[in-house]
Enzyme design. Structure first.
Site, PDB file in Angstrom:
ATOM      1  N   THR A   1       0.809  -1.221   0.000  1.00 49.06           N
ATOM      2  CA  THR A   1       0.000   0.000   0.000  1.00 49.06           C
ATOM      3  C   THR A   1       0.840   1.268   0.000  1.00 49.06           C
ATOM      4  O   THR A   1       0.484   2.263  -0.624  1.00 49.06           O
ATOM      5  CB  THR A   1      -0.916  -0.006   1.251  1.00 49.06           C
TER       6      THR A   1
ATOM      7  N   SER B   1       1.329  -7.591  -1.361  1.00 52.68           N
ATOM      8  CA  SER B   1       1.968  -8.690  -0.626  1.00 52.68           C
ATOM      9  C   SER B   1       1.035  -9.864  -0.365  1.00 52.68           C
ATOM     10  O   SER B   1       1.471 -10.918   0.100  1.00 52.68           O
ATOM     11  CB  SER B   1       2.612  -8.191   0.661  1.00 52.68           C
TER      12      SER B   1
ATOM     13  N   THR C   1       1.495  -4.762   4.041  1.00 51.50           N
ATOM     14  CA  THR C   1       1.265  -5.159   5.432  1.00 51.50           C
ATOM     15  C   THR C   1       0.701  -6.579   5.557  1.00 51.50           C
ATOM     16  O   THR C   1       0.870  -7.217   6.596  1.00 51.50           O
ATOM     17  CB  THR C   1       0.304  -4.180   6.148  1.00 51.50           C
ATOM     18  N   ASP C   2       0.021  -7.062   4.504  1.00 51.94           N
ATOM     19  CA  ASP C   2      -0.681  -8.355   4.638  1.00 51.94           C
ATOM     20  C   ASP C   2       0.253  -9.490   5.041  1.00 51.94           C
ATOM     21  O   ASP C   2      -0.108 -10.326   5.873  1.00 51.94           O
ATOM     22  CB  ASP C   2      -1.409  -8.712   3.332  1.00 51.94           C
TER      23      ASP C   2
ATOM     24  N   THR D   1      -0.418 -21.988  19.155  1.00 51.63           N
ATOM     25  CA  THR D   1      -1.780 -21.673  19.593  1.00 51.63           C
ATOM     26  C   THR D   1      -2.459 -20.632  18.697  1.00 51.63           C
ATOM     27  O   THR D   1      -1.804 -19.741  18.150  1.00 51.63           O
ATOM     28  CB  THR D   1      -1.783 -21.166  21.051  1.00 51.63           C
ATOM     29  N   GLN D   2      -3.784 -20.749  18.624  1.00 52.90           N
ATOM     30  CA  GLN D   2      -4.571 -19.743  17.911  1.00 52.90           C
ATOM     31  C   GLN D   2      -4.727 -18.473  18.743  1.00 52.90           C
ATOM     32  O   GLN D   2      -5.179 -17.452  18.237  1.00 52.90           O
ATOM     33  CB  GLN D   2      -5.961 -20.302  17.586  1.00 52.90           C
ATOM     34  N   CYS D   3      -4.385 -18.556  20.046  1.00 57.75           N
ATOM     35  CA  CYS D   3      -4.506 -17.362  20.894  1.00 57.75           C
ATOM     36  C   CYS D   3      -3.433 -16.347  20.510  1.00 57.75           C
ATOM     37  O   CYS D   3      -2.317 -16.714  20.136  1.00 57.75           O
ATOM     38  CB  CYS D   3      -4.326 -17.721  22.361  1.00 57.75           C
TER      39      CYS D   3
HETATM   40  N1  ASP Z   1      -2.696  -5.704   0.290  1.00 55.15           N
HETATM   41  C1  ASP Z   1      -1.672  -4.764   0.707  1.00 55.15           C
HETATM   42  C2  ASP Z   1      -0.346  -5.510   0.705  1.00 55.15           C
HETATM   43  O1  ASP Z   1      -0.134  -6.275   1.607  1.00 55.15           O
HETATM   44  C3  ASP Z   1      -1.996  -4.218   2.035  1.00 55.15           C
HETATM   45  C4  ASP Z   1      -1.000  -3.243   2.598  1.00 55.15           C
HETATM   46  O2  ASP Z   1       0.092  -3.062   2.135  1.00 55.15           O
HETATM   47  O3  ASP Z   1      -1.358  -2.584   3.601  1.00 55.15           O
HETATM   48  O4  ASP Z   1       0.450  -5.358  -0.159  1.00 55.15           O
END
Ligand code: ASP
Length: 334
Positions: A13, A58, A89-90, A271-273
């Site tokens: 992003t 990503s 971020t993904d 763990t999923q926690c």
């Molecule tokens: N879909 C975007 C990525 O991971 C989301 C982001 O960058 O915030 O490339």
């Protein structure tokens, strides 16, 4: 503060622009950044920029991208004093974790950042995250892979994306922040990993070698078999309830896990926690996993467990995988 920084733009992003189908990565990030910074660039650590030919959202990240990113960093290791990786971020926490394993023994900072709003938008978190990341990349005391996001410096292999639509998207629920940024920057030097001596050997990864098997009410042996039976699978992260508990009343499922282990698949339990660790044996259900040879993953995040398993499978024997999975290699577990 010292040195010269290499900023690598891989996509995400932070550098995206609007299209008819939604945000897409856009080339030419350096020019857009320098246009925004103008003369203020002189106040920043000196940096060069390298933009990948194939920028990605990503969400499209594949294991081979980790080898490519690590090789780019290693090829430039001697010329720069620190690195900033601009990444979506993904899957940022996966990449930061994998780079921490691939670059073990590092003696310089690699700071991964991105943003929730693109630099191209008038109001954004991109510029702030990037400027803060540059500041940390010039900090000689840091010798590890970190995620810098929204005023927090997190150990990369402890971080996870916890919010899809907030600026404080990342946290490290099982570990303290390495630094916090407010009016002043507070770097917790006592929490940082010591510098090593950099001798990197970056492995190629078999993209389908590691799978994730989430436990949920109703998971059948039939479904688990479909995930585990392919003989390219050499590792599995078992994503269990609470303290590491599976549905052990499903005997067929437990037998399937045991058979996979017997044919050499390394199964790691996390763990999923969001917070806490697996304690295989606290409950009889979890003790079943001890009996069949599942490796307890301690307080590893899913991202760290997945990437550590990938890394170890690519570089170690099966026996060494079990031994090293339960030991901290670069701060990824307590
Ligand atoms: N879909 C975007 C990525 O991971 C989301 C982001 O960058 O915030 O490339």
């Amino acid at each position: 503060m010292t040195g010269k920084i290499l900023v690598i733009y891989a996509g995400g992003t932070i550098g995206m622009q609007a299209s008819e189908t939604g945000y897409v990565p856009a080339a030419g990030f350096e020019q857009r950044l320098r246009d925004q910074l103008g003369a203020r660039v002189a106040q920043l650590p000196t940096f060069d920029m390298l933009e990948l030919q194939q920028l990605i959202d990503s969400a499209n990240l594949q294991p081979h991208h980790w080898t490519e990113l690590a090789n780019i960093i290693v090829q430039h290791w001697q010329q720069y004093d620190g690195f900033v990786l601009l990444h979506g971020t993904d899957t940022m926490a996966y990449s930061a974790s994998m780079l921490s394993f691939m670059l073990q023994g590092m003696d310089k900072p690699v700071i991964v950042t991105g943003s929730q709003i693109p630099l191209a938008a008038l109001r954004n978190d991109a510029l702030d995250n990037l400027l803060t990341a540059l500041t940390f990349a010039a900090e000689a005391a840091i010798a590890e892979v970190c995620i810098c996001f929204n005023g927090r410096l997190l150990r990369g292999n402890r971080a996870t994306k916890v919010k899809s639509a907030a600026l404080n998207a990342f946290d490290s629920p099982n570990d303290d922040y390495l630094a916090q940024v407010g009016i002043n920057i507070t770097l917790h030097a006592e929490r940082l990993l010591p510098a090593g001596s950099a001798h990197f050997s970056i492995p190629e990864l078999a993209s389908e070698a590691v799978v994730v098997l989430p436990i949920y009410p109703g998971l059948s042996a039939h479904t688990a078999r479909a995930i585990l039976s392919d003989n390219v699978v050499r590792g599995c992260v078992l994503h269990t309830y609470g303290a590491g508990n599976p549905p052990d009343a499903n005997v067929e499922l437990m037998m399937l896990l045991q058979e996979a282990i017997e044919r050499g698949v390394s199964i790691v339990n996390v763990t999923q926690c969001l917070q806490g660790e697996v304690s295989q044996g606290a409950y009889a259900t979890g003790a079943t996993l001890n009996r069949i040879g599942v490796i307890p993953g301690g307080d590893l995040t899913l991202e760290a467990a997945f990437t550590k398993l990938h890394y170890l499978i690519a570089t170690q024997s099966a026996a060494a995988v079990s031994e090293l999975m339960v030991k901290p290699l670069c701060g990824e577990m307590s």
